[in-house]
Design a protein around this motif. Sequence first.
Motif, short mmCIF file in Angstrom:
data_model
loop_
_atom_site.label_atom_id
_atom_site.label_comp_id
_atom_site.label_asym_id
_atom_site.label_seq_id
_atom_site.Cartn_x
_atom_site.Cartn_y
_atom_site.Cartn_z
N THR A 187 91.54 29.65 18.02
CA THR A 187 91.02 28.44 17.50
C THR A 187 89.93 27.99 18.41
N THR A 188 89.58 28.74 19.65
CA THR A 188 88.51 28.41 20.43
C THR A 188 87.46 29.18 20.12
N ALA A 189 87.47 30.12 18.94
CA ALA A 189 86.35 30.73 18.71
C ALA A 189 85.00 29.98 18.16
N ARG A 190 85.30 29.25 17.23
CA ARG A 190 84.26 28.55 16.70
C ARG A 190 83.91 27.59 17.50
N GLU A 191 84.74 26.98 18.17
CA GLU A 191 84.09 25.64 19.16
C GLU A 191 83.21 26.33 20.29
N THR A 192 83.67 27.53 20.69
CA THR A 192 82.79 28.18 21.98
C THR A 192 81.56 28.32 21.60
N ALA A 193 81.41 29.02 20.30
CA ALA A 193 80.19 29.84 19.54
C ALA A 193 79.31 28.25 19.35
N ARG A 194 79.93 27.40 18.95
CA ARG A 194 79.18 26.00 18.68
C ARG A 194 78.42 25.39 19.92
N ARG A 195 79.23 25.38 20.98
CA ARG A 195 78.86 24.90 22.29
C ARG A 195 77.74 25.74 22.56
N VAL A 196 77.61 27.12 22.76
CA VAL A 196 76.61 27.96 23.20
C VAL A 196 75.48 27.77 22.29
N LYS A 197 75.76 27.70 21.08
CA LYS A 197 74.31 27.81 20.20
C LYS A 197 73.53 26.34 20.47
#
Length: 261
Positions: A187-197
């Motif tokens: 569940t953390t995969a998309r949230e982490t990518a979204r933050r970094v982008k």
Amino acid sequence: MSVLERRLRDAREPLLIPYVMAGVVPDWLDLVRGAAEAGADAIEIGLPFSDPMLDGPTVQRAAALAAGRGGRPRPLLDELAELDLDVPLVVMTYANVAMTVTPDRGVSGFLDHLAAIGVRGVIVPDLPLEESAEYRARAAEVGVAAVLLAAPSCDDDRCREIARASSGFVYCMSSMRITGERADLATTARETARRVKGMTGLPVVTGFGISTVEHALEACADADGVVIGSVLMRMLVDGAPVADVVDEVAAFRRALSSVGG
């Protein structure tokens, strides 16, 4: 802008970066060539190491097979020099391994050697950001992108520092776990990518646990691409021929291409 970053930025579809453990099978270079022909945007090359901090059981088995065949970092790297690919190679290893490639020159010599054999990027996950300035500076001097990892546990300030210091792309860990196949995308995969982008103009690529085409498609809703490793290495260590593994890479490519960039 590094060669690796330029190549990834120019891609018009979600990025696909397969992982190959160097020396895992006698014809491992055929897998690297096949992955490139199957549409990989870059290829991550692992070096066997006896004490990895991030590699799960499958990649550890692959490393053991490579070591059992006599695979050592320097000769395996030199085999890459035989390749003539239009796809950038990114070496993933650990600091202790990097120090052994040119023992008289340490990490600086390691980076020089990567550049000499045509490697365009490098990942050394156990080298702390706070101790990496000299490494990153030397990598930039020789034209090798120093890719850094961002984990879900990193707060925004830390992610921003990592994104600022990284080169080529930012590698987002999907979860706080070692590599390996999973039933579901964390569940953390998309949230982490979204933050970094939101913090960088570099491509953002998600890895760790991308086990199926469905995982890759889900991750790329926020990330610019994915790394796939354990699913491919599991096929090899279980005895699948290289051609079958190349077919798996091609299946991921077709799926990602179907949704466009």
